[in-house]
Design a protein around this motif. Sequence first.
Motif, PDB file in Angstrom:
ATOM      1  N   PHE A  91       5.760  13.790   7.983  1.00  0.00           N
ATOM      2  CA  PHE A  91       6.552  12.622   7.599  1.00  0.00           C
ATOM      3  C   PHE A  91       6.108  11.376   8.364  1.00  0.00           C
ATOM      4  O   PHE A  91       5.900  10.312   7.772  1.00  0.00           O
ATOM      5  CB  PHE A  91       8.042  12.887   7.836  1.00  0.00           C
ATOM      6  CG  PHE A  91       8.913  11.716   7.514  1.00  0.00           C
ATOM      7  CD1 PHE A  91       9.193  11.396   6.198  1.00  0.00           C
ATOM      8  CD2 PHE A  91       9.437  10.922   8.519  1.00  0.00           C
ATOM      9  CE1 PHE A  91       9.984  10.304   5.887  1.00  0.00           C
ATOM     10  CE2 PHE A  91      10.225   9.829   8.229  1.00  0.00           C
ATOM     11  CZ  PHE A  91      10.507   9.520   6.906  1.00  0.00           C
ATOM     12  N   ILE A  92       5.943  11.497   9.669  1.00  0.00           N
ATOM     13  CA  ILE A  92       5.548  10.354  10.494  1.00  0.00           C
ATOM     14  C   ILE A  92       4.156   9.856  10.109  1.00  0.00           C
ATOM     15  O   ILE A  92       3.933   8.652   9.984  1.00  0.00           O
ATOM     16  CB  ILE A  92       5.621  10.713  12.000  1.00  0.00           C
ATOM     17  CG1 ILE A  92       7.081  10.899  12.417  1.00  0.00           C
ATOM     18  CG2 ILE A  92       4.954   9.630  12.846  1.00  0.00           C
ATOM     19  CD1 ILE A  92       7.265  11.423  13.821  1.00  0.00           C
ATOM     20  N   ILE A  98       1.351   4.639   4.923  1.00  0.00           N
ATOM     21  CA  ILE A  98       1.865   3.680   3.934  1.00  0.00           C
ATOM     22  C   ILE A  98       2.056   2.308   4.559  1.00  0.00           C
ATOM     23  O   ILE A  98       1.718   1.283   3.950  1.00  0.00           O
ATOM     24  CB  ILE A  98       3.164   4.214   3.305  1.00  0.00           C
ATOM     25  CG1 ILE A  98       2.838   5.428   2.433  1.00  0.00           C
ATOM     26  CG2 ILE A  98       3.861   3.140   2.487  1.00  0.00           C
ATOM     27  CD1 ILE A  98       4.046   6.172   1.931  1.00  0.00           C
ATOM     28  N   LEU A  99       2.576   2.248   5.770  1.00  0.00           N
ATOM     29  CA  LEU A  99       2.755   0.953   6.439  1.00  0.00           C
ATOM     30  C   LEU A  99       1.417   0.271   6.715  1.00  0.00           C
ATOM     31  O   LEU A  99       1.287  -0.950   6.559  1.00  0.00           O
ATOM     32  CB  LEU A  99       3.549   1.123   7.736  1.00  0.00           C
ATOM     33  CG  LEU A  99       5.050   1.303   7.564  1.00  0.00           C
ATOM     34  CD1 LEU A  99       5.704   1.566   8.913  1.00  0.00           C
ATOM     35  CD2 LEU A  99       5.669   0.095   6.898  1.00  0.00           C
ATOM     36  N   THR A 104      -1.994  -4.214   5.461  1.00  0.00           N
ATOM     37  CA  THR A 104      -3.367  -4.665   5.216  1.00  0.00           C
ATOM     38  C   THR A 104      -3.510  -5.358   3.875  1.00  0.00           C
ATOM     39  O   THR A 104      -3.978  -6.493   3.801  1.00  0.00           O
ATOM     40  CB  THR A 104      -4.346  -3.478   5.285  1.00  0.00           C
ATOM     41  OG1 THR A 104      -4.211  -2.842   6.551  1.00  0.00           O
ATOM     42  CG2 THR A 104      -5.776  -3.943   5.088  1.00  0.00           C
ATOM     43  N   TYR A 105      -3.103  -4.704   2.781  1.00  0.00           N
ATOM     44  CA  TYR A 105      -3.401  -5.204   1.446  1.00  0.00           C
ATOM     45  C   TYR A 105      -2.319  -6.077   0.844  1.00  0.00           C
ATOM     46  O   TYR A 105      -2.600  -6.853  -0.063  1.00  0.00           O
ATOM     47  CB  TYR A 105      -3.690  -4.033   0.491  1.00  0.00           C
ATOM     48  CG  TYR A 105      -5.014  -3.393   0.796  1.00  0.00           C
ATOM     49  CD1 TYR A 105      -6.199  -3.961   0.353  1.00  0.00           C
ATOM     50  CD2 TYR A 105      -5.088  -2.239   1.552  1.00  0.00           C
ATOM     51  CE1 TYR A 105      -7.414  -3.387   0.646  1.00  0.00           C
ATOM     52  CE2 TYR A 105      -6.303  -1.658   1.843  1.00  0.00           C
ATOM     53  CZ  TYR A 105      -7.457  -2.236   1.385  1.00  0.00           C
ATOM     54  OH  TYR A 105      -8.661  -1.675   1.676  1.00  0.00           O
ATOM     55  N   ARG A 106      -1.096  -5.976   1.278  1.00  0.00           N
ATOM     56  CA  ARG A 106      -0.024  -6.780   0.692  1.00  0.00           C
ATOM     57  C   ARG A 106       0.427  -7.925   1.587  1.00  0.00           C
ATOM     58  O   ARG A 106       1.101  -8.831   1.112  1.00  0.00           O
ATOM     59  CB  ARG A 106       1.169  -5.895   0.342  1.00  0.00           C
ATOM     60  CG  ARG A 106       0.858  -4.827  -0.669  1.00  0.00           C
ATOM     61  CD  ARG A 106       0.531  -5.443  -2.019  1.00  0.00           C
ATOM     62  NE  ARG A 106       0.281  -4.417  -3.004  1.00  0.00           N
ATOM     63  CZ  ARG A 106      -0.905  -4.231  -3.583  1.00  0.00           C
ATOM     64  NH1 ARG A 106      -1.917  -4.989  -3.261  1.00  0.00           N
ATOM     65  NH2 ARG A 106      -1.072  -3.294  -4.470  1.00  0.00           N
TER      66      ARG A 106
END
Length: 164
Positions: A91-92, A98-99, A104-106
Motif C-alpha cells: 500500500f505504501i 502515484i504521488l 511530476t506530470y500533473r
Amino acid sequence: MIEEAKAINGWERIKDYIRDEKYARSIDDKSARMNPLKNISTDELNILKMCYENFTPYVRAFLIGIAMLQLLWDVMLVSTILYYHIMVEKFISGVIAILTWFVTYRVWYTIPNILPNLPGEGLFKYNGKEKLPPSTPVYRKRSATNGKHFMGMPIGKNQDSEST
C-alpha cells in the motif's frame, strides 16, 4: 513509460498535416485552416518533413521497445505482488508511486517556463490535445473547386507544381 509515450500519439498524422499544408500553400489558400502547421514558416515545414521521414522508423522502434519494457515491468510487478512484501508495504509503495507520478506530470511539468515541458510540447500540437473548431462540411469544400477529388484532396491545376 506510458506518460512519456503520449508524445507518440498522433505521430502518423504528421504526414497528413504536412501534405495538407503543402497543398494549401501551393494554391495560396487564405481561408481559415484547421491544420496545426499553418503558423510555421516554409523552412520549418521543410525541416519538419525531413525530420518526420528520418525519425519515423526510430519512433516506431521505440514504441515497440516501450511496449516490451512495459510487459516485462507488468510481469515483474505481478510476481513481486504475489510472492513478496506484506500488505502495508504494498500500500505504501503504491501511494508513493502515484504521488511521484502526479507531482511530476500533473504539477511540475505543467508549470510554465520551468524545464522540462510535458512530452509532446513543441512548435505545433499533433497529438490532438488542443481543441479545434468544427471543420467546414465536405460539401462546401467541394463546391469551391470543380468537384473533382482523389482520396479527399481536390484535384486542381497546381498538382504538377507539387510533384516537382
